[in-house]
Design a protein around this motif. Structure first.
Motif, PDB file in Angstrom:
ATOM      1  N   ASN A  50     -51.706 -30.525  45.188  1.00  0.00           N
ATOM      2  CA  ASN A  50     -51.552 -31.979  45.175  1.00  0.00           C
ATOM      3  C   ASN A  50     -52.657 -32.602  44.343  1.00  0.00           C
ATOM      4  OD1 ASN A  50     -50.513 -30.973  47.942  1.00  0.00           O
ATOM      5  ND2 ASN A  50     -49.534 -32.964  47.712  1.00  0.00           N
TER       6      ASN A  50
ATOM      7  N   VAL B 146     -54.590 -36.259  43.783  1.00  0.00           N
ATOM      8  CA  VAL B 146     -54.793 -37.618  44.282  1.00  0.00           C
ATOM      9  C   VAL B 146     -55.972 -38.245  43.551  1.00  0.00           C
ATOM     10  CG1 VAL B 146     -53.847 -37.097  46.568  1.00  0.00           C
ATOM     11  CG2 VAL B 146     -56.305 -36.850  46.157  1.00  0.00           C
TER      12      VAL B 146
ATOM     13  N   ASN C 112     -54.893 -41.587  47.217  1.00  0.00           N
ATOM     14  CA  ASN C 112     -53.469 -41.806  46.987  1.00  0.00           C
ATOM     15  C   ASN C 112     -52.968 -40.966  45.815  1.00  0.00           C
ATOM     16  OD1 ASN C 112     -53.131 -43.760  49.043  1.00  0.00           O
ATOM     17  ND2 ASN C 112     -54.034 -45.328  47.712  1.00  0.00           N
ATOM     18  N   PRO C 113     -51.693 -40.531  45.863  1.00  0.00           N
ATOM     19  CA  PRO C 113     -51.133 -39.735  44.762  1.00  0.00           C
ATOM     20  C   PRO C 113     -51.171 -40.509  43.450  1.00  0.00           C
ATOM     21  CG  PRO C 113     -49.684 -39.690  46.677  1.00  0.00           C
ATOM     22  CD  PRO C 113     -50.717 -40.736  46.955  1.00  0.00           C
TER      23      PRO C 113
ATOM     24  N   THR D 106     -46.755 -34.954  38.308  1.00  0.00           N
ATOM     25  CA  THR D 106     -46.849 -35.513  39.650  1.00  0.00           C
ATOM     26  C   THR D 106     -46.696 -37.026  39.583  1.00  0.00           C
ATOM     27  OG1 THR D 106     -49.227 -36.014  39.678  1.00  0.00           O
ATOM     28  CG2 THR D 106     -48.580 -33.749  40.153  1.00  0.00           C
TER      29      THR D 106
ATOM     30  N   ALA E 294     -46.322 -40.686  42.611  1.00  0.00           N
ATOM     31  CA  ALA E 294     -46.393 -41.112  44.010  1.00  0.00           C
ATOM     32  C   ALA E 294     -45.137 -40.725  44.777  1.00  0.00           C
ATOM     33  CB  ALA E 294     -46.612 -42.620  44.080  1.00  0.00           C
ATOM     34  N   ARG E 295     -43.978 -40.691  44.086  1.00  0.00           N
ATOM     35  CA  ARG E 295     -42.720 -40.389  44.765  1.00  0.00           C
ATOM     36  C   ARG E 295     -42.729 -38.994  45.374  1.00  0.00           C
ATOM     37  NH1 ARG E 295     -37.736 -38.100  43.606  1.00  0.00           N
ATOM     38  NH2 ARG E 295     -38.423 -37.469  41.538  1.00  0.00           N
ATOM     39  N   ASN E 296     -43.372 -38.046  44.688  1.00  0.00           N
ATOM     40  CA  ASN E 296     -43.413 -36.687  45.233  1.00  0.00           C
ATOM     41  C   ASN E 296     -44.772 -36.364  45.846  1.00  0.00           C
ATOM     42  OD1 ASN E 296     -44.956 -36.394  42.918  1.00  0.00           O
ATOM     43  ND2 ASN E 296     -44.092 -34.411  42.364  1.00  0.00           N
ATOM     44  N   LYS E 297     -45.486 -37.432  46.260  1.00  0.00           N
ATOM     45  CA  LYS E 297     -46.753 -37.307  46.987  1.00  0.00           C
ATOM     46  C   LYS E 297     -47.824 -36.548  46.199  1.00  0.00           C
ATOM     47  CE  LYS E 297     -44.316 -37.385  51.420  1.00  0.00           C
ATOM     48  NZ  LYS E 297     -44.052 -36.674  52.691  1.00  0.00           N
TER      49      LYS E 297
ATOM     50  N   GLU F 276     -47.437 -33.949  44.470  1.00  0.00           N
ATOM     51  CA  GLU F 276     -47.232 -32.499  44.506  1.00  0.00           C
ATOM     52  C   GLU F 276     -46.953 -31.959  43.104  1.00  0.00           C
ATOM     53  OE1 GLU F 276     -43.941 -32.032  47.096  1.00  0.00           O
ATOM     54  OE2 GLU F 276     -45.048 -32.519  48.918  1.00  0.00           O
TER      55      GLU F 276
ATOM     56  N   LYS G 189     -55.487 -29.606  47.763  1.00  0.00           N
ATOM     57  CA  LYS G 189     -55.555 -30.949  47.185  1.00  0.00           C
ATOM     58  C   LYS G 189     -56.711 -31.036  46.194  1.00  0.00           C
ATOM     59  CE  LYS G 189     -54.816 -34.359  49.947  1.00  0.00           C
ATOM     60  NZ  LYS G 189     -54.971 -35.369  51.027  1.00  0.00           N
TER      61      LYS G 189
END
Length: 540
Positions: free
Chosen positions: A332, A334, A339-340, A360, A362-365, A367, A418
């Motif tokens: 992930n 961030v 926040n993503p 990556t 925000a929609r896929n956090k 990832e 992360k």
């Protein structure tokens, strides 16, 4: 003429024996049919199926996303296309589903940012679920480089839609012109986006063959050519597995149960089948079975029978049905606020060859999923480069991380955790960034331009000599890690020695060699590498 029946009988027997021998010889060349245990069960995925037709599946290697075409209609742009099983049928739209936290598929969603009255079909989704390649016979497909397009996820929408163009577009323009129309039924792309395969022919209701295109050294698609595994009969629904060398396709040209059967083939670099299997029951029946796709682990498969999507648990299936092992890397990204963020994550091997890319948002956090289709047989080091579209003060942000990959003998998924990008203003507002000092390749010598910059810097520093000078040395990725660490140290000493020669006390200077670990730009191009051969100067 009278025929002697005693003479005639041996002749008949010889002919029959010859025919039986010929048929047996032909049958002996047919692919072996895999015999799976009865414990392998299939089931329809009711939440994804409709009264209309679903087909042309694409699943991500991690099994989290499933894309497919459906002719269920119901949208403002839907155009009637006759009947299917005595129910209204509409032009195709692309749908997708994502597994929830319990591992169950969610209701199918229409890919509205892409779909239109042109009938979109044959989706291929990348390993991170963030890019999709699809077919659309749009009005301007010739000029746009279609009929195959690529789009990228952006939040809840899809953007940057463009035709694949080049040799793929040339092939379709040629065939369309030759036949006054052209048809396809299945497409797949390799995980590294370098190989493109389609099932196509002059008429949708006629026989089709498999064709492929490959990118050359400049990144351009070649003109599609017929693959050696095609037969004089009908091939459809191609899927290229995550290992980039195993294909699954439907055909009635290799014998089998009747109708279209699903086959697995391991290909060499020229598209020849090293081995080929009929994947057997319960996947193949006397009906048309097609659209077979499976996850990178080889434990979950999906296929189409009579217009419905089915799932199969392959844990107890014969190992021969599975592709070669691959390696997935997941993590992930961030920002400093947790926040993503939008980012591009690239993986490079020891020769600085880019082997996987993931995006990556925000929609896929935040990832990301990177895929190594040919895992190392011995322990190897890879470079993971993270690039944000906009960092602090709207400037691109780069970060490099070295990843040690162990020897892989079976499908493996590594969790990288992360990664937090430290690009917040409050974290660097106490420092003043000045113009970088750049160096030639494999050099630690200051050029005249660098000397002028340093002399200007000294004037600024002398206005408040109570502060500290922070020097950070960098290199591009050419050479080994250890060599580049030493080279960055030498570059730092060149700058430090110059500053000291101009009267700045050594105690005021702090140096940190970083080697190749923190590139400012990509190392994939010479222009990017030239920006990485630098010493950064800060006043703190």
């Amino acid at each position: 003429m009278k025929i002697n029946k005693f003479y005639f009988l041996p002749v008949i027997l010889i002919i029959l024996i010859f025919k039986v021998s010929f048929v047996f010889a032909q049958d002996s060349k047919l692919p072996r049919i895999l015999q799976h245990p009865d414990s392998v069960q299939i089931e329809a995925i009711e939440i994804l199926n409709s009264e209309s037709r679903e087909t042309n599946l694409s699943v991500t290697p991690d099994g989290k996303y499933l894309f497919f075409m459906s002719s269920r209609g119901g949208e403002s742009w839907s155009v009637s296309a006759g009947l299917y099983k005595n129910k209204p049928r509409f032009d195709g739209d692309i749908y997708f589903s994502k597994k929830d936290s319990t591992g169950k598929w969610t209701a199918a969603q229409n890919l509205k940012a892409i779909n239109s009255s042109s009938g979109e079909d044959e989706p291929f989704v990348t390993q991170d679920g963030q890019q999709v390649v699809f077919q659309s016979w749009r009005r301007n497909w010739v000029a746009e480089g279609g009929p195959y397009y690529q789009a990228k996820a952006k939040g809840d929408s899809w953007t940057n839609m463009k035709g694949l163009g080049q040799g793929i577009n040339i092939f379709f323009r040629r065939e369309f012109s030759k036949y006054g129309g052209y048809a396809t039924d299945g497409m797949s792309v390799s995980s590294d986006m370098n190989t493109f395969i389609i099932a196509s022919g002059a008429n949708y209701n006629g026989d089709m063959d498999l064709y492929w295109s490959k990118k050359d050294s400049t990144g351009k698609w070649s003109v599609c050519t017929e693959m050696p595994i095609s037969t004089p009969k009908n091939e459809r629904s191609i899927f290229l597995a995550a290992d980039n060398k195993t294909v699954y396709f439907a055909s009635d040209g290799y014998g089998g149960f009747g109708g279209l059967d699903i086959f697995k083939a391991l290909l060499d670099e020229n598209g020849n089948a090293i081995e080929i299997f009929n994947i057997g029951a319960p996947f193949n029946t006397d009906k048309d079975d097609y659209g077979f796709v499976l996850t990178a682990s080889g434990e979950a498969a999906y296929f189409v029978r009579e217009g419905n999507i089915f799932y199969a648990d392959l844990i107890n299936a014969l190992p021969e049905i599975k592709p070669s092992p691959v390696l997935l890397l997941e993590g992930n990204i961030v920002g400093c606020d947790g926040n993503p963020i939008d980012a591009k994550v690239s993986l490079y091997d020891e020769n600085d060859k880019e082997i996987s890319v993931s995006f990556t948002n925000a929609r896929n956090k935040g990832e990301y999923v990177l895929l190594i289709s040919n895992p190392p047989k011995t322990k190897k080091s890879y470079k993971q480069i993270i690039e944000t579209e906009k960092g602090f003060e709207q400037e691109p942000f780069f970060e490099t991380k070295k990843i040690e990959i162990p020897t892989i003998k079976k499908y493996t998924k590594l969790e990288l955790g992360k990664i937090q990008i430290n690009d917040c203003k409050e974290e660097i507002s106490k420092t003043t960034d000045l113009e970088n000092i750049y160096f030639e390749f494999d050099s630690d010598k200051l050029n005249q331009s660098s000397i002028q910059l340093l002399e200007n810097f000294i004037k600024i520093f002398n206005q408040d000599s109570n502060k500290k000078i922070i020097l950070t040395g960098h290199t591009d990725s050419k050479g080994s890690d250890s060599y580049n660490k030493i080279l960055s140290q030498k570059r730092l000493l060149s700058v430090q020695n110059f500053l000291e020669s101009k009267g700045i006390d050594k105690s005021k200077i702090k140096i940190t060699p970083k080697g190749e670990q923190n590139p400012a730009q990509t190392n994939a191009t010479e222009n990017g590498r030239s920006k990485n051969r630098r010493v950064e100067i800060r006043i703190e």
